[in-house]
Design a protein around this motif. Structure first.
Motif, PDB file in Angstrom:
ATOM      1  N   ASP A   1       0.835  -1.208   0.000  1.00  0.00           N
ATOM      2  CA  ASP A   1       0.000   0.000   0.000  1.00  0.00           C
ATOM      3  C   ASP A   1       0.865   1.252   0.000  1.00  0.00           C
ATOM      4  O   ASP A   1       0.596   2.219  -0.720  1.00  0.00           O
ATOM      5  CB  ASP A   1      -0.925   0.007   1.223  1.00  0.00           C
ATOM      6  CG  ASP A   1      -2.053  -0.998   1.114  1.00  0.00           C
ATOM      7  OD1 ASP A   1      -2.299  -1.493  -0.008  1.00  0.00           O
ATOM      8  OD2 ASP A   1      -2.682  -1.303   2.147  1.00  0.00           O
TER       9      ASP A   1
ATOM     10  N   ARG B   1       1.151   4.159  -2.895  1.00  0.00           N
ATOM     11  CA  ARG B   1       0.942   5.585  -2.626  1.00  0.00           C
ATOM     12  C   ARG B   1       2.143   6.409  -3.088  1.00  0.00           C
ATOM     13  O   ARG B   1       1.987   7.458  -3.721  1.00  0.00           O
ATOM     14  CB  ARG B   1       0.705   5.813  -1.130  1.00  0.00           C
ATOM     15  CG  ARG B   1      -0.650   5.360  -0.626  1.00  0.00           C
ATOM     16  CD  ARG B   1      -0.947   5.939   0.741  1.00  0.00           C
ATOM     17  NE  ARG B   1       0.064   5.573   1.724  1.00  0.00           N
ATOM     18  CZ  ARG B   1      -0.004   4.499   2.491  1.00  0.00           C
ATOM     19  NH1 ARG B   1      -1.023   3.661   2.385  1.00  0.00           N
ATOM     20  NH2 ARG B   1       0.943   4.244   3.385  1.00  0.00           N
TER      21      ARG B   1
ATOM     22  N   TYR C   1       2.241   9.192  -6.031  1.00  0.00           N
ATOM     23  CA  TYR C   1       2.701  10.527  -5.663  1.00  0.00           C
ATOM     24  C   TYR C   1       3.751  11.028  -6.658  1.00  0.00           C
ATOM     25  O   TYR C   1       3.673  12.147  -7.162  1.00  0.00           O
ATOM     26  CB  TYR C   1       3.267  10.477  -4.249  1.00  0.00           C
ATOM     27  CG  TYR C   1       4.066  11.682  -3.829  1.00  0.00           C
ATOM     28  CD1 TYR C   1       3.485  12.940  -3.786  1.00  0.00           C
ATOM     29  CD2 TYR C   1       5.400  11.556  -3.462  1.00  0.00           C
ATOM     30  CE1 TYR C   1       4.216  14.050  -3.385  1.00  0.00           C
ATOM     31  CE2 TYR C   1       6.136  12.653  -3.073  1.00  0.00           C
ATOM     32  CZ  TYR C   1       5.535  13.895  -3.032  1.00  0.00           C
ATOM     33  OH  TYR C   1       6.267  14.979  -2.652  1.00  0.00           O
TER      34      TYR C   1
END
Length: 296
Positions: free
Chosen positions: A78, A82, A86
């Protein structure tokens, strides 16, 4: 020394199988065959030198080791996703800052003023995350923190920003024309959970009689207390800087004195060692200090 890190294919196969509790469903999700899932998990178990699933006939079930490992793998995947999203979303050649901020300061003061920062520094992407409790800054992934002074920040660099002063506020509809101090005693009191003695200390400091200073509802955030006050649910002690707009336009009133003792010093907490984002952080710090000076 070469790191002992499983392949991403093995980790994704294991995470999907662990989540579904079924190799076939994991294979369907990842567009693989059930045999491919089984082989990836076998490679992972070989690397770990332990079994992750108990196999009973055609069924599989995570064993205790597998359950624990699945939790860590899921968190890692996870976080990696992310971070990847980003980076993908960053304009080419731009800089970025990750700042941890107290939630109410962020929503009530900082974010409404960020257009000014963006106009001055359009090449800096500012990412904000809410943090209510102090934490260890090194290794946290944040470039800096806006928080109150605390021993947790030992070993860091701190720049004083402002002093938070609390003032009682309420909806104007709750006040009558008689003695406001008597009304403060009768109004339902709203507390902030992290500062349960605030009303007790305020009563002693101001000399206003409060029959039971501890009575009333409790909320985690100043933002929650302000929302309750705006809804006419009682009176709360909140930082004046968070409700200046509402006080100026009459949405809230504060006929009682502000506290001189109930205050905290807020600062910008920075790592001791300068990092790759140092120039961007210096730009943000300069803008923050200038904006606080102009709005104080």
């Amino acid at each position: 020394m070469r790191r002992k890190i499983p392949s991403s294919a093995s980790l994704q196969a294991f995470e999907a199988a662990a989540r579904h509790g079924n190799f076939a469903r994991a294979a369907e999700e990842l567009s693989l065959t059930e045999g491919a899932i089984s082989r990836q998990i076998a490679r992972l178990e070989a690397l770990l030198n332990c079994k992750l699933f108990d196999r009973v006939g055609s069924r599989v079930k995570l064993n205790p080791v597998g359950t624990r490992y699945a939790h860590h793998v899921r968190e890692t995947l996870d976080r990696l996703e992310r971070d990847t999203q980003y980076v993908m979303g960053m304009p080419e050649g731009s800089k970025s800052l990750d700042i941890a901020v107290l939630p109410t300061f962020s929503s009530r003061w900082l974010i409404p003023r960020l257009n000014g920062f963006t106009s001055l520094f359009p090449d800096i992407t500012l990412n904000l995350a809410a943090r209510t409790d102090p934490f260890i800054l090194p290794g946290s992934g944040f470039d800096a923190v806006i928080h109150f002074e605390h021993s947790a920040w030992a070993g860091t660099r701190t720049q004083f920003l402002f002093q938070e002063n609390l003032v009682p506020v309420c909806h104007p509809a709750l006040l009558a024309r008689n003695d406001v101090n008597q009304q403060l005693n009768k109004l339902p009191r709203i507390h902030r959970r992290q500062n349960p003695d605030a009303w007790h200390h305020y009563a002693r400091e101001s000399g206003i009689l409060l029959d039971n200073p501890a009575q009333g509802v409790r909320y985690d955030l100043h933002e929650m207390a302000i929302a309750a006050v705006m809804a006419g649910q009682g009176v709360a002690l909140v930082p004046r800087m968070y409700v200046e707009k509402e006080l100026n336009c009459g949405l809230l009133v504060s006929p009682w004195p502000a506290s001189d003792r109930l205050n905290k010093r807020f600062c910008l907490v920075k790592p001791t060692e300068t990092g790759v984002n140092q120039a961007a952080l210096e730009s943000f710090e300069g803008w923050l200090l200038d904006t606080l000076t102009r709005t104080s």
